[in-house]
Scaffold this motif. Structure first.
Motif, PDB file in Angstrom:
ATOM      1  N   ILE A 200       0.850  -1.191   0.000  1.00  0.00           N
ATOM      2  CA  ILE A 200       0.000   0.000   0.000  1.00  0.00           C
ATOM      3  C   ILE A 200       0.885   1.241   0.000  1.00  0.00           C
ATOM      4  O   ILE A 200       1.775   1.383   0.844  1.00  0.00           O
ATOM      5  CB  ILE A 200      -0.934  -0.014   1.236  1.00  0.00           C
ATOM      6  N   SER A 201       0.649   2.130  -0.951  1.00  0.00           N
ATOM      7  CA  SER A 201       1.483   3.329  -1.081  1.00  0.00           C
ATOM      8  C   SER A 201       1.230   4.313   0.064  1.00  0.00           C
ATOM      9  O   SER A 201       0.183   4.289   0.709  1.00  0.00           O
ATOM     10  CB  SER A 201       1.191   4.026  -2.413  1.00  0.00           C
ATOM     11  N   GLU A 202       2.208   5.175   0.255  1.00  0.00           N
ATOM     12  CA  GLU A 202       2.112   6.233   1.275  1.00  0.00           C
ATOM     13  C   GLU A 202       0.883   7.116   1.028  1.00  0.00           C
ATOM     14  O   GLU A 202       0.187   7.522   1.960  1.00  0.00           O
ATOM     15  CB  GLU A 202       3.390   7.087   1.207  1.00  0.00           C
ATOM     16  N   GLU A 203       0.636   7.404  -0.241  1.00  0.00           N
ATOM     17  CA  GLU A 203      -0.483   8.269  -0.636  1.00  0.00           C
ATOM     18  C   GLU A 203      -1.829   7.709  -0.150  1.00  0.00           C
ATOM     19  O   GLU A 203      -2.668   8.435   0.394  1.00  0.00           O
ATOM     20  CB  GLU A 203      -0.488   8.342  -2.172  1.00  0.00           C
ATOM     21  N   ILE A 204      -2.006   6.398  -0.334  1.00  0.00           N
ATOM     22  CA  ILE A 204      -3.243   5.741   0.126  1.00  0.00           C
ATOM     23  C   ILE A 204      -3.258   5.646   1.645  1.00  0.00           C
ATOM     24  O   ILE A 204      -4.283   5.905   2.291  1.00  0.00           O
ATOM     25  CB  ILE A 204      -3.380   4.336  -0.504  1.00  0.00           C
ATOM     26  N   ALA A 205      -2.136   5.268   2.228  1.00  0.00           N
ATOM     27  CA  ALA A 205      -2.055   5.104   3.689  1.00  0.00           C
ATOM     28  C   ALA A 205      -2.428   6.400   4.416  1.00  0.00           C
ATOM     29  O   ALA A 205      -3.117   6.384   5.444  1.00  0.00           O
ATOM     30  CB  ALA A 205      -0.656   4.658   4.095  1.00  0.00           C
ATOM     31  N   THR A 206      -2.011   7.521   3.875  1.00  0.00           N
ATOM     32  CA  THR A 206      -2.300   8.821   4.488  1.00  0.00           C
ATOM     33  C   THR A 206      -3.783   9.165   4.373  1.00  0.00           C
ATOM     34  O   THR A 206      -4.414   9.624   5.323  1.00  0.00           O
ATOM     35  CB  THR A 206      -1.464   9.928   3.805  1.00  0.00           C
ATOM     36  N   ALA A 207      -4.355   8.919   3.189  1.00  0.00           N
ATOM     37  CA  ALA A 207      -5.762   9.268   2.946  1.00  0.00           C
ATOM     38  C   ALA A 207      -6.727   8.278   3.593  1.00  0.00           C
ATOM     39  O   ALA A 207      -7.841   8.636   3.962  1.00  0.00           O
ATOM     40  CB  ALA A 207      -6.024   9.342   1.448  1.00  0.00           C
ATOM     41  N   CYS A 208      -6.295   7.029   3.732  1.00  0.00           N
ATOM     42  CA  CYS A 208      -7.186   5.952   4.200  1.00  0.00           C
ATOM     43  C   CYS A 208      -6.509   5.184   5.341  1.00  0.00           C
ATOM     44  O   CYS A 208      -6.118   4.022   5.168  1.00  0.00           O
ATOM     45  CB  CYS A 208      -7.503   5.003   3.052  1.00  0.00           C
TER      46      CYS A 208
ATOM     47  N   SER B 295       3.787  -8.720  -8.361  1.00  0.00           N
ATOM     48  CA  SER B 295       3.445  -7.910  -7.185  1.00  0.00           C
ATOM     49  C   SER B 295       2.521  -6.765  -7.597  1.00  0.00           C
ATOM     50  O   SER B 295       2.486  -6.361  -8.765  1.00  0.00           O
ATOM     51  CB  SER B 295       4.697  -7.365  -6.510  1.00  0.00           C
ATOM     52  N   LEU B 296       1.752  -6.271  -6.625  1.00  0.00           N
ATOM     53  CA  LEU B 296       0.822  -5.169  -6.858  1.00  0.00           C
ATOM     54  C   LEU B 296       1.045  -4.083  -5.826  1.00  0.00           C
ATOM     55  O   LEU B 296       1.311  -4.375  -4.649  1.00  0.00           O
ATOM     56  CB  LEU B 296      -0.634  -5.652  -6.742  1.00  0.00           C
ATOM     57  N   VAL B 297       0.921  -2.838  -6.261  1.00  0.00           N
ATOM     58  CA  VAL B 297       0.993  -1.706  -5.337  1.00  0.00           C
ATOM     59  C   VAL B 297      -0.313  -0.925  -5.450  1.00  0.00           C
ATOM     60  O   VAL B 297      -0.761  -0.605  -6.560  1.00  0.00           O
ATOM     61  CB  VAL B 297       2.181  -0.769  -5.679  1.00  0.00           C
ATOM     62  N   LEU B 298      -0.929  -0.646  -4.300  1.00  0.00           N
ATOM     63  CA  LEU B 298      -2.148   0.151  -4.279  1.00  0.00           C
ATOM     64  C   LEU B 298      -1.784   1.630  -4.212  1.00  0.00           C
ATOM     65  O   LEU B 298      -1.185   2.092  -3.237  1.00  0.00           O
ATOM     66  CB  LEU B 298      -3.020  -0.238  -3.084  1.00  0.00           C
ATOM     67  N   GLY B 299      -2.106   2.360  -5.284  1.00  0.00           N
ATOM     68  CA  GLY B 299      -1.837   3.793  -5.341  1.00  0.00           C
ATOM     69  C   GLY B 299      -3.087   4.553  -5.736  1.00  0.00           C
ATOM     70  O   GLY B 299      -4.200   4.074  -5.548  1.00  0.00           O
TER      71      GLY B 299
END
Length: 239
Positions: free
Chosen positions: A15-23, A137-141
Motif C-alpha cells: 500500500i502506497s504512502e499516498e493511500i495510507a495517508t488518505a485511508c 506484485s501489486l501496489v495500491l496507489g
C-alpha cells in the motif's frame, strides 16, 4: 471436471504512502488459490437469489451508501478527489441493481461468486487471474489524469482519484471496476481475490471465511492462502 492444479505463490501486495495517508483504517484481505472455474452454476444462483431477497426485505435504496463498508469506500474516494456518485464502488452498484429490480449479470462461477461475497459483505472486491498479472506484485496507489484503464464491460474509465492496484504494466483493479487485461475467464486456474476494507478490520475476516466456503464449494479451491495487508505489515492468516 478438468484437474486444475498448479504451483501457486502469493502475489506480493503493498500500500502506497499516498493511500495510507488518505485511508488510515484500510485493511486488505488477500486470498490466493487454485480453482476450476465453470459456466454459471444453478446452485450458486439459488444462493444469489436468496441473498437478493434478503437485501430487498431489509434494505432501502437511501440506506445503501450509509452502510459502513460502503460509506468508508465512498469517503476514500472523496478524500482522493473522486465523486462516488459518478463512480460508485462495485458493492454499492450491485446492491442498487438489486433494489431497482434489475437482474444481476451472469458471467461465470468465479465472477458470480465474488459478486455474491460483495453483496453480502459490502466490500468492493477485486478478482484477478494471477497468470495475467505482470511482475508478481501489486501496489495500491491513486489513479492519475490520462492513465489508460479499460474497465471490464465499461470501456475506457477515468481512474484519476480512484484507489488503483498496479502491476508492472499498469492499473488492474479499482473498487469501481477491474481491468480487462487481468480479468477472470473460464480458463482461469489461479485466482487472486482482494477484499478492500476501507472501514477497518471489523467484518473483514468474516467476509473472507464466507468467500473461502463458496470457493471450496463451487470452484474446488485448493492451495488456499490468506494474508491481511496494511500499510505497515503483511500477516498470513488461516480462514
Amino acid at each position: 471436471r478438468q484437474m486444475c492444479i498448479r504451483d501457486s505463490s502469493m502475489t506480493n501486495i503493498s500500500i502506497s504512502e499516498e493511500i495510507a495517508t488518505a485511508c488510515p483504517d484500510l485493511h486488505v484481505l488477500v486470498l490466493s488459490c487454485d480453482v476450476c472455474n465453470s459456466e454459471p452454476d444453478e446452485r450458486l444462483w439459488q444462493e444469489i437469489a436468496d441473498e437478493e431477497k434478503a437485501v430487498r426485505e431489509t434494505v432501502k435504496l437511501e440506506q445503501i451508501n450509509k452502510w459502513l463498508p460502503i460509506q468508508a469506500t465512498r469517503q476514500a474516494y472523496k478524500r482522493l478527489g473522486k465523486d462516488p456518485n459518478r463512480y460508485r464502488p462495485s458493492s454499492e452498484a450491485l446492491r442498487r441493481r438489486i433494489l431497482r429490480e434489475l437482474p444481476l449479470y451472469k458471467v461465470d462461477t468465479l465472477v458470480d461468486l465474488i459478486n455474491l461475497v460483495s453483496i453480502r459483505s459490502g466490500y468492493s472486491i477485486g478478482g484477478f487471474d494471477v497468470d495475467k498479472i505482470a511482475g508478481g506484485s501489486l501496489v495500491l496507489g491513486v489513479g492519475r489524469e490520462g492513465e489508460i484503464y479499460h474497465g471490464i464491460g465499461r470501456g475506457e474509465l477515468n481512474i484519476a482519484g480512484l484507489p488503483v492496484y498496479r502491476d508492472a504494466v499498469g492499473g488492474i483493479g479499482t473498487p469501481t471496476s477491474d481491468e480487462e487485461r487481468t480479468k477472470i475467464g473460464l480458463d482461469t486456474t489461479h485466482l487472486l481475490m482482494i477484499i478492500n476494507g476501507y472501514s477497518g478490520l471489523e467484518g473483514l475476516e468474516a467476509a473472507g471465511k464466507y468467500a473461502v466456503g463458496l470457493l471450496s464449494k463451487y470452484v474446488s479451491a485448493i492451495n488456499m492462502e490468506a494474508e491481511l495487508v496494511t500499510a505497515k505489515d503483511r500477516t498470513k492468516i488461516a480462514l
